[in-house]
Design an enzyme around this catalytic site. Structure first.
Site, mmCIF file in Angstrom:
data_model
loop_
_atom_site.group_PDB
_atom_site.id
_atom_site.type_symbol
_atom_site.label_atom_id
_atom_site.label_comp_id
_atom_site.label_asym_id
_atom_site.label_seq_id
_atom_site.Cartn_x
_atom_site.Cartn_y
_atom_site.Cartn_z
ATOM 1 N N ARG A 181 51.352 54.034 42.824
ATOM 2 C CA ARG A 181 50.545 54.111 44.330
ATOM 3 C C ARG A 181 48.962 53.476 43.708
ATOM 4 O O ARG A 181 48.171 52.696 44.219
ATOM 5 C CB ARG A 181 50.189 55.250 44.638
ATOM 6 C CG ARG A 181 51.421 56.036 45.440
ATOM 7 C CD ARG A 181 51.310 57.125 46.174
ATOM 8 N NE ARG A 181 52.459 57.759 46.501
ATOM 9 C CZ ARG A 181 52.783 57.843 47.784
ATOM 10 N NH1 ARG A 181 52.001 57.129 48.667
ATOM 11 N NH2 ARG A 181 53.879 58.696 48.132
ATOM 12 N N ARG A 211 52.780 45.723 50.121
ATOM 13 C CA ARG A 211 54.093 45.972 49.322
ATOM 14 C C ARG A 211 55.116 44.866 49.349
ATOM 15 O O ARG A 211 55.811 44.632 48.368
ATOM 16 C CB ARG A 211 54.600 47.286 49.944
ATOM 17 C CG ARG A 211 53.621 48.618 49.706
ATOM 18 C CD ARG A 211 54.534 49.768 49.185
ATOM 19 N NE ARG A 211 53.701 50.645 48.612
ATOM 20 C CZ ARG A 211 53.778 51.127 47.483
ATOM 21 N NH1 ARG A 211 54.734 50.884 46.803
ATOM 22 N NH2 ARG A 211 53.134 52.107 46.964
ATOM 23 N N ALA A 249 15.669 55.384 33.239
ATOM 24 C CA ALA A 249 17.102 55.303 33.108
ATOM 25 C C ALA A 249 17.799 56.521 33.891
ATOM 26 O O ALA A 249 18.906 57.048 33.489
ATOM 27 C CB ALA A 249 17.743 55.480 31.562
ATOM 28 N N GLN A 275 12.001 47.856 28.828
ATOM 29 C CA GLN A 275 13.337 48.145 29.142
ATOM 30 C C GLN A 275 13.540 47.897 30.687
ATOM 31 O O GLN A 275 12.808 48.410 31.612
ATOM 32 C CB GLN A 275 13.700 49.350 28.851
ATOM 33 C CG GLN A 275 14.833 49.947 29.718
ATOM 34 C CD GLN A 275 16.003 49.593 29.390
ATOM 35 O OE1 GLN A 275 16.697 49.221 28.599
ATOM 36 N NE2 GLN A 275 16.839 49.826 30.622
ATOM 37 N N THR A 276 14.343 47.078 31.479
ATOM 38 C CA THR A 276 14.478 46.922 32.695
ATOM 39 C C THR A 276 16.046 46.577 33.051
ATOM 40 O O THR A 276 16.630 45.976 32.284
ATOM 41 C CB THR A 276 13.656 46.164 33.382
ATOM 42 O OG1 THR A 276 13.887 45.946 34.618
ATOM 43 C CG2 THR A 276 13.587 44.550 32.841
ATOM 44 N N GLY A 291 8.627 55.104 31.659
ATOM 45 C CA GLY A 291 8.010 55.709 32.897
ATOM 46 C C GLY A 291 8.568 56.904 33.484
ATOM 47 O O GLY A 291 9.361 57.559 32.862
ATOM 48 N N ARG A 292 8.534 56.982 34.744
ATOM 49 C CA ARG A 292 8.823 58.013 35.323
ATOM 50 C C ARG A 292 10.454 57.776 35.404
ATOM 51 O O ARG A 292 10.688 56.720 36.156
ATOM 52 C CB ARG A 292 8.184 58.092 37.002
ATOM 53 C CG ARG A 292 8.098 59.367 37.533
ATOM 54 C CD ARG A 292 7.231 58.962 38.921
ATOM 55 N NE ARG A 292 7.465 60.249 39.704
ATOM 56 C CZ ARG A 292 8.521 60.351 40.436
ATOM 57 N NH1 ARG A 292 9.658 59.701 40.526
ATOM 58 N NH2 ARG A 292 8.425 61.550 41.257
ATOM 59 N N ASP A 293 11.182 58.881 35.339
ATOM 60 C CA ASP A 293 12.764 58.816 35.779
ATOM 61 C C ASP A 293 13.313 57.642 34.891
ATOM 62 O O ASP A 293 14.109 56.983 35.566
ATOM 63 C CB ASP A 293 13.022 58.946 37.168
ATOM 64 C CG ASP A 293 14.285 59.142 37.711
ATOM 65 O OD1 ASP A 293 15.123 59.858 36.906
ATOM 66 O OD2 ASP A 293 14.860 58.434 38.535
HETATM 67 S S1 PPS Z 1 50.199 53.874 48.771
HETATM 68 O O1 PPS Z 1 50.293 55.268 48.510
HETATM 69 O O2 PPS Z 1 48.866 53.457 49.200
HETATM 70 O O3 PPS Z 1 50.461 52.823 47.711
HETATM 71 O O4 PPS Z 1 51.056 53.467 49.983
HETATM 72 P P1 PPS Z 1 51.230 52.205 50.956
HETATM 73 O O5 PPS Z 1 51.255 51.087 49.864
HETATM 74 O O6 PPS Z 1 50.319 52.308 51.924
HETATM 75 O O7 PPS Z 1 52.750 52.199 51.494
HETATM 76 C C1 PPS Z 1 53.051 52.993 52.505
HETATM 77 C C2 PPS Z 1 54.233 52.585 53.537
HETATM 78 O O8 PPS Z 1 55.512 52.674 52.720
HETATM 79 C C3 PPS Z 1 56.353 53.588 53.235
HETATM 80 N N1 PPS Z 1 56.796 54.537 52.512
HETATM 81 C C4 PPS Z 1 56.084 55.371 51.886
HETATM 82 N N2 PPS Z 1 54.954 56.251 52.392
HETATM 83 C C5 PPS Z 1 54.698 57.162 51.796
HETATM 84 N N3 PPS Z 1 55.294 57.766 50.647
HETATM 85 C C6 PPS Z 1 56.538 57.302 50.335
HETATM 86 N N4 PPS Z 1 57.474 58.163 49.734
HETATM 87 C C7 PPS Z 1 57.164 56.120 51.284
HETATM 88 N N5 PPS Z 1 58.157 55.266 51.114
HETATM 89 C C8 PPS Z 1 58.064 54.356 51.944
HETATM 90 C C9 PPS Z 1 55.578 53.985 54.565
HETATM 91 O O9 PPS Z 1 55.980 53.103 55.832
HETATM 92 C C10 PPS Z 1 54.133 53.513 54.587
HETATM 93 O O10 PPS Z 1 53.590 52.625 55.726
HETATM 94 P P2 PPS Z 1 52.549 53.079 56.581
HETATM 95 O O11 PPS Z 1 52.029 51.999 57.410
HETATM 96 O O12 PPS Z 1 51.471 53.883 55.931
HETATM 97 O O13 PPS Z 1 53.395 53.872 57.560
#
Ligand code: PPS
Length: 567
Positions: free
Chosen positions: A446, A432, A290, A192-193, A286-288
């Protein structure tokens, strides 16, 4: 007839019944199998998991977890269960049939559901893997990837999963049994490998077969192995090169579509049962065997000989004999490999560990001929160029306003100035806008956002580029999942921009903290939503009082120390 070679029961129905069932299945609820479940199902259907006839019922599951046996007393160490989401489970009741489909929607089997239950995963982790510790890849899978509900019941096999790669090298248990019968191989040692074979492996397998007066089956796993392993395409090309080094017609190579769990002792017993089903009479442990690597305390999960001990205790019952795996070393004075316990005193022993080999490959250094075959080394170099030529992902995480984007931009410019690899910035805001415009800030959204970023970054990394990600990414488990996805292709460098909440709020560059404090923005990270700080990032930067340029330079120095950029 040698009993090991007699045909084994399979779960497939006749082609006529299969065509009929396919049509009828259109009305059944469908479950799209995960990659691991496709592997499990294939071995259930073709008899590789004999005596199982389906996914474990709750009673069999409990019994396997607690005692390594099915309720009828048969030895079976690994819970083979169909995990599904709570949402899917809501629509399914015992007594019902469901269609099991591959990721493209092709029906492979029907599961007649006999049981549906919510397992105690912590108990499963403790009993089966020895500890409820997320550093164990199967425990991490159990808690963070597998669904919350298990379905059990017998399987009606319609067709095996289709493989387009290395078809001629894939054999069902019955195909291998027929091959051994045809060749007159009565004693067969399986090896097995999940790693490429080098000279020491060739020596030890050859010796093991000779000692057992048996033929040799190189039986590598090509289903799922430990995250970070060398991909099976590369490995199979390496195995094919090594196959030529054995005396003609003593040795065969066959690929096993198993999803390993890295469960050490239990896994060794499981591997033995699977090899017995494939018609083998001996198995090299063998030794360890998996082994999953270190636990979160930096210690081994299992003792080095636990797997051998457990295997030996069960070998008669399985009906397969263990062959000890000898630790082979190169003896300079003799210019040959010898088992370490047979080396004459005063002789010089050479060895290259797995870690050292990876280092040499990463840094493009010499790999001596005594260690491996030139064809194998060439193959490895082709797939794994030196680290400074591979793609990688730089993953910034931290609170909103912590300085992630600013540093990420500066680092991007510096990397572009160096040239050589394309650089892509996946900043939180950019993503986003372009990838996740419909998403909000719930945990689910998120996570989805980070998984999308991870997917794009993994593709960039795989294709030799540099992906710079700069989302908040507040959840440890999601970051870890992204890390695993990317580490299959290149380095994942996590940078925690650890600027404190007080400092971020003081800066409040976008005015969002004020709105969040006033309750005008909900679920705001650090105020009304969690941020789980990384425990072991590759680099941590607190930007308070630091110049952007200095921070960017720290990142570049880190990349240099990791070998990701070279002079
Ligand atoms: S995550 O949690 O990783 O999905 O967030 P992300 O995609 O990095 O988005 C963060 C940016 O969206 C703005 N924003 C918020 N951040 C946090 N919480 C809430 N509720 C929220 N609403 C809007 C915010 O500008 C973040 O940008 P950065 O560049 O981090 O400041």
């Amino acid at each position: 007839m040698n009993l090991a070679h007699a045909p084994l029961p399979e779960l497939y129905v006749s082609p006529d019944s299969a065509s009929k069932l396919k049509l009828e299945a259109a009305d059944l609820p469908s479950w799209d199998l995960t990659a691991r479940q496709v592997c499990d199902l294939e071995l259930l259907m073709n008899g590789g998991f004999n005596p199982l006839r389906g996914f474990l019922s709750e009673a069999d599951y409990d019994s396997v977890v607690e005692t390594m046996r099915l309720t009828d007393g048969s030895l079976w160490p690994m819970p083979i269960t169909l995990d599904v989401t709570e949402k899917f489970a809501e629509g399914v009741a015992p007594g019902q049939d469901i269609a099991l489909r591959d990721p493209e929607g092709v029906i492979l089997a029907i599961l007649s559901v006999s049981d549906k239950w919510v397992p105690n995963k912590a108990r499963e982790a403790e009993k089966v893997f020895g500890a409820d510790d997320l550093a164990h890849p199967a425990v991490n899978y159990l808690h963070n990837v597998a669904g919350k509900v298990y379905l059990g019941g017998p399987i009606t096999g319609i067709q095996p999963p289709v493989h387009y790669d290395y078809r001629a090298r894939r054999d069902t248990p019955n195909e291998l049994r027929a091959f051994f019968r045809k060749m007159g191989w009565h004693r067969v040692v399986a090896f097995q490998t999940r790693n490429p074979l080098h000279r020491a492996h060739q020596e030890l397998t050859f010796r093991a077969a000779r000692e057992a007066q048996a033929n040799l089956l190189i039986h590598p796993v090509v289903g799922m192995t430990k995250p970070g392993d060398i991909d099976h395409f590369t490995r199979v090309r390496c195995y094919e090169a090594v196959l030529d080094k054995y005396p003609a017609s003593t040795t065969s190579l066959s690929l096993l579509n198993l999803a390993m769990r890295m469960a050490g002792p239990r896994e060794a017993v499981w591997h033995g049962i699977i090899r017995k089903n494939h018609g083998c009479t001996h198995f090299i442990v063998g030794r360890d065997h998996a082994g999953p690597g270190k636990n979160s305390q930096g210690e081994d999960f299992y003792g080095p000989y636990d797997a051998q001990d457990m295997f030996k205790a069960h070998q008669d019952e399985i009906g397969i004999e263990m062959v000890d795996f000898k630790h082979m070393v190169w003896v300079s004075e003799r210019a040959e490999y010898q088992p370490i316990d047979e080396v004459q005193e005063g002789h010089t022993v050479l060895n290259i560990s797995g870690t050292e080999l990876r280092r040499r490959l990463q840094e493009g250094l010499e790999i001596p001929e005594w260690f491996s075959f030139p064809e194998v080394v060439a193959e490895l170099r082709r797939t794994k160029p030196a680290r400074s030529k591979q793609g990688f992902t730089l993953f910034f995480t931290g609170l909103s306003g912590s300085g992630k984007s600013t540093i990420a931009n500066a680092v991007m410019v510096k990397l572009m100035e160096m040239g050589g690899r394309p650089v892509t910035l996946l900043d939180g805001d950019i993503v986003r806008k372009n990838l996740s415009s419909e998403l909000g800030f719930s945990k689910e959204h998120r996570d989805l956002n980070i998984r999308r970023i991870g997917y794009v970054a993994s593709e960039i990394t795989k294709n030799g580029g540099i992906a710079i990600c700069a989302p908040i990414a507040p959840y440890t488990a999601t970051r870890r999942a992204v890390r695993e996805e990317i580490e299959a292709f290149g380095a994942f460098v996590e940078i925690h921009v650890a600027t404190s909440l007080e400092e971020c709020e003081k800066r409040d560059r976008k005015g969002l903290y004020k709105l969040a404090r006033e309750g005008k923005i909900k679920e705001f990270t650090g105020i009304s939503d969690p941020y789980e700080a990384p425990e072991n990032p590759e680099l941590r930067l607190d930007t308070a009082g630091l110049e952007v340029d200095y921070c960017a330079q720290q990142v570049i120095l880190k990349l240099e120390s990791l070998g990701l950029i070279a002079a």
